[in-house]
Motif scaffolding. Structure first.
Motif, PDB file in Angstrom:
ATOM      1  N   ALA A  83      29.820  13.063 129.950  1.00  0.00           N
ATOM      2  CA  ALA A  83      30.581  12.146 129.367  1.00  0.00           C
ATOM      3  C   ALA A  83      31.840  11.782 130.135  1.00  0.00           C
ATOM      4  O   ALA A  83      32.478  10.863 129.730  1.00  0.00           O
ATOM      5  N   GLU A  84      31.857  12.416 131.153  1.00  0.00           N
ATOM      6  CA  GLU A  84      33.102  12.170 132.170  1.00  0.00           C
ATOM      7  C   GLU A  84      32.886  10.755 132.570  1.00  0.00           C
ATOM      8  O   GLU A  84      33.957   9.903 132.799  1.00  0.00           O
ATOM      9  N   ALA A  85      31.857  10.316 133.099  1.00  0.00           N
ATOM     10  CA  ALA A  85      31.611   8.963 133.586  1.00  0.00           C
ATOM     11  C   ALA A  85      31.874   7.931 132.476  1.00  0.00           C
ATOM     12  O   ALA A  85      32.237   6.748 132.735  1.00  0.00           O
ATOM     13  N   ILE A  86      31.274   8.157 131.397  1.00  0.00           N
ATOM     14  CA  ILE A  86      31.575   7.361 130.244  1.00  0.00           C
ATOM     15  C   ILE A  86      33.072   7.015 130.070  1.00  0.00           C
ATOM     16  O   ILE A  86      33.784   5.857 129.737  1.00  0.00           O
ATOM     17  N   PHE A  87      33.687   8.134 129.793  1.00  0.00           N
ATOM     18  CA  PHE A  87      35.253   8.103 129.595  1.00  0.00           C
ATOM     19  C   PHE A  87      36.048   7.369 130.854  1.00  0.00           C
ATOM     20  O   PHE A  87      36.909   6.679 130.546  1.00  0.00           O
ATOM     21  N   TYR A  88      35.544   7.661 132.156  1.00  0.00           N
ATOM     22  CA  TYR A  88      36.069   7.129 133.591  1.00  0.00           C
ATOM     23  C   TYR A  88      35.965   5.280 132.975  1.00  0.00           C
ATOM     24  O   TYR A  88      36.929   4.584 133.231  1.00  0.00           O
ATOM     25  N   ALA A 147      16.956  12.791 138.096  1.00  0.00           N
ATOM     26  CA  ALA A 147      16.565  14.098 137.631  1.00  0.00           C
ATOM     27  C   ALA A 147      18.091  15.054 137.428  1.00  0.00           C
ATOM     28  O   ALA A 147      17.580  16.132 136.703  1.00  0.00           O
ATOM     29  N   LYS A 148      18.908  14.943 137.611  1.00  0.00           N
ATOM     30  CA  LYS A 148      20.326  15.759 137.339  1.00  0.00           C
ATOM     31  C   LYS A 148      20.424  15.725 135.863  1.00  0.00           C
ATOM     32  O   LYS A 148      21.295  16.537 135.441  1.00  0.00           O
ATOM     33  N   TRP A 149      19.935  14.671 134.958  1.00  0.00           N
ATOM     34  CA  TRP A 149      20.321  14.382 133.442  1.00  0.00           C
ATOM     35  C   TRP A 149      19.273  15.209 132.926  1.00  0.00           C
ATOM     36  O   TRP A 149      18.195  15.197 133.123  1.00  0.00           O
ATOM     37  N   SER A 150      19.906  15.728 131.811  1.00  0.00           N
ATOM     38  CA  SER A 150      18.805  16.457 130.722  1.00  0.00           C
ATOM     39  C   SER A 150      18.391  15.112 130.076  1.00  0.00           C
ATOM     40  O   SER A 150      18.762  14.116 130.164  1.00  0.00           O
ATOM     41  N   ALA A 151      17.187  15.601 129.287  1.00  0.00           N
ATOM     42  CA  ALA A 151      16.542  14.644 128.480  1.00  0.00           C
ATOM     43  C   ALA A 151      17.175  13.860 127.619  1.00  0.00           C
ATOM     44  O   ALA A 151      17.121  12.659 127.289  1.00  0.00           O
ATOM     45  N   PRO A 152      18.212  14.531 126.714  1.00  0.00           N
ATOM     46  CA  PRO A 152      18.830  13.644 125.819  1.00  0.00           C
ATOM     47  C   PRO A 152      19.974  12.520 126.440  1.00  0.00           C
ATOM     48  O   PRO A 152      20.087  11.639 125.976  1.00  0.00           O
ATOM     49  N   VAL A 153      20.349  12.940 127.696  1.00  0.00           N
ATOM     50  CA  VAL A 153      21.473  12.290 128.528  1.00  0.00           C
ATOM     51  C   VAL A 153      20.432  11.053 129.048  1.00  0.00           C
ATOM     52  O   VAL A 153      21.097  10.034 129.020  1.00  0.00           O
ATOM     53  N   ARG A 154      19.379  11.092 129.441  1.00  0.00           N
ATOM     54  CA  ARG A 154      18.560  10.315 129.994  1.00  0.00           C
ATOM     55  C   ARG A 154      18.126   9.359 128.800  1.00  0.00           C
ATOM     56  O   ARG A 154      18.219   7.969 129.041  1.00  0.00           O
ATOM     57  N   LYS A 155      17.949   9.471 127.854  1.00  0.00           N
ATOM     58  CA  LYS A 155      17.531   8.840 126.754  1.00  0.00           C
ATOM     59  C   LYS A 155      18.857   7.868 126.334  1.00  0.00           C
ATOM     60  O   LYS A 155      18.824   6.939 126.184  1.00  0.00           O
ATOM     61  N   TYR A 156      20.024   8.553 126.330  1.00  0.00           N
ATOM     62  CA  TYR A 156      21.363   7.732 126.320  1.00  0.00           C
ATOM     63  C   TYR A 156      21.355   6.699 127.153  1.00  0.00           C
ATOM     64  O   TYR A 156      21.725   5.632 127.199  1.00  0.00           O
ATOM     65  N   TRP A 157      21.188   6.942 128.563  1.00  0.00           N
ATOM     66  CA  TRP A 157      21.366   6.063 129.678  1.00  0.00           C
ATOM     67  C   TRP A 157      20.338   4.714 129.608  1.00  0.00           C
ATOM     68  O   TRP A 157      20.878   3.703 129.834  1.00  0.00           O
ATOM     69  N   LYS A 158      19.228   5.026 129.010  1.00  0.00           N
ATOM     70  CA  LYS A 158      18.210   3.856 128.846  1.00  0.00           C
ATOM     71  C   LYS A 158      18.640   3.076 127.637  1.00  0.00           C
ATOM     72  O   LYS A 158      18.791   1.872 127.758  1.00  0.00           O
ATOM     73  N   LEU A 159      19.159   3.500 126.405  1.00  0.00           N
ATOM     74  CA  LEU A 159      19.747   2.794 125.582  1.00  0.00           C
ATOM     75  C   LEU A 159      21.055   2.205 125.817  1.00  0.00           C
ATOM     76  O   LEU A 159      21.090   0.837 125.490  1.00  0.00           O
TER      77      LEU A 159
END
Length: 412
Positions: A83-88, A147-159
């Motif tokens: 979430a650091e990147a989102i906050f930034y 690859a560095k992201w978990s499945a839930p995080v990857r789903k978030y990035w796509k949305l």
């Protein structure tokens, strides 16, 4: 004057694609009196900005400095994982909006790099529109595939990607593959069923020689310190992340019978480095050399020029600056065979796949190429860069896009 606020790069001059892009774009436009860049940078954490490494950076106040005539402002971020990147990005956009409002900036352009803040995209587009501005987006590659992201995080990035494309006034794609992907996924899904407005502007690169001669003390000292010799090493320069296929490149180099070294210029992630050592035991092969970072651009260019070959394993990005720089400086380029890399290099490079033994065999083939043949490959690669990816061409295309938007705003 057209003010352009850039949000999303961590710093200027580091090894990420966006970081290189912002560095070169501001450099090219630093004497353009009609453009003023405002660049957000990370104040702390991974990839943060250290302006003391930049020659000619000028302090303007606490957390603010000028470089390439751009006003650069640093954003402090908490250590909160992905979430650091989102906050930034959110904090940087808040800072942009406050500055625009306080200084009454007319028709600003806020250029967001990457698709991290989708749930907040509508809010910021509305706010920036109220300030008379427009939102541009560069979606980069496929962040949701990293690859560095978990499945839930990857789903978030796509949305998040979909929401950001929907709430942008212009999507600037650095690859025709990415532009086609944006339309395939999001046509008809904008406000009122609209298609996203897109344009293609590639990244740029230089083909000039380094200002340093081959016997420059800083270059010869660097070679001596790293145990390398001109023409005696393969090279890679880039972020140390799994999707850049360091594991495959190191494993295959270790399989090869190459008499040369493999010099890896990167900002090492200790955790990932330890994982690679457990899997590969690369420390047992003296040819594998992690040689640290190089921020002197002329020295880095000289290191590229005198590499026997360049290995490039990026597979989820668009047009990658490190690839363009290699094509503009290194004669032999050995690239992972994916659409993004083929689009950029076309027939000016050699290609490998992740099939076991493929890259090892290609390295051994490259070792046997005559210097004259290697030079011919290099001349062809440089011509490709000059034709399609010169910074002069890229800078002019951005000037045109900014001017068209400004004229449109003034007419309204």
């Amino acid at each position: 004057m057209q003010h352009v606020f850039i949000v999303g790069a961590k710093s200027l001059g580091a090894y990420g694609g966006y970081e290189t892009f912002v560095y070169k774009l501001t450099e090219y436009h630093q004497h353009n009196g009609e453009l003023k860049y405002h660049v957000a940078c990370k104040a702390n954490g991974d990839g943060c900005m250290d302006e003391t490494r930049l020659r000619d950076a000028r302090p303007l106040g606490k957390g603010i400095f000028e470089f390439h005539s751009a006003r650069c402002f640093k954003i402090k971020v908490p250590n909160i994982g992905p979430a650091e990147a989102i906050f930034y990005d959110i904090a940087a956009l808040e800072a942009c909006c406050r500055y625009i409002e306080e200084h009454h900036i007319p028709h600003p352009i806020v250029y967001i790099l990457a698709c991290r803040i989708g749930p907040f995209a509508a809010h910021f587009q509305k706010r920036i529109h109220k300030l008379g501005g427009r939102v541009f987006l560069n979606p980069d590659g496929h962040e949701w595939m990293r690859a560095k992201w978990s499945a839930p995080v990857r789903k978030y990035w796509k949305l998040s990607e979909g929401m950001m494309v929907r709430h942008s006034d212009l999507v600037i794609c650095d690859s025709t593959n990415i532009e086609s992907y944006i339309h395939a996924c999001y046509d008809g899904k904008g406000p009122g069923g609209a298609d996203p407005r897109t344009t293609y502007i590639a990244y740029g690169a230089e083909t000039r020689d380094s200002a340093l001669p081959d016997d420059a003390p800083q270059y010869t000292a660097w070679l001596r310190d790293k145990g390398l010799a001109p023409g005696g090493y393969y090279l890679v320069v880039g972020r140390f992340v799994p999707e850049n296929n360091y594991e495959t490149m190191i494993r295959e180099f270790m399989k090869s019978a190459s008499p040369r070294d493999f010099a890896i210029i990167t900002n090492v992630n200790d955790k990932f480095l330890e994982q690679l050592e457990v899997r590969l035991h690369f420390k047992n092969d003296p040819r594998i050399k992690f040689v640290g970072t190089v921020y002197d651009q002329e020295l880095l260019k000289k290191i590229r020029e005198n590499a026997w070959g360049y290995l490039h394993g990026h597979e989820v990005g668009g047009t990658n600056p490190s690839l363009l720089e290699a094509l503009g400086s290194t004669d032999l380029n050995l690239l992972l065979d994916v659409g993004f890399n083929r689009e950029v290099a076309e027939d000016t490079a050699l290609y490998w796949t992740k099939e076991p033994g493929c890259l090892a065999a290609l390295i051994e083939r490259a070792d046997k190429i005559l210097p004259s043949e290697a030079q011919a490959w290099g001349e062809k690669a440089k011509q490709r860069v000059k034709t399609a990816y010169s910074w002069q061409k890229i800078g002019q295309e951005y000037e045109k896009v900014f001017a068209e938007d400004r004229n449109s705003a003034q007419n309204v």
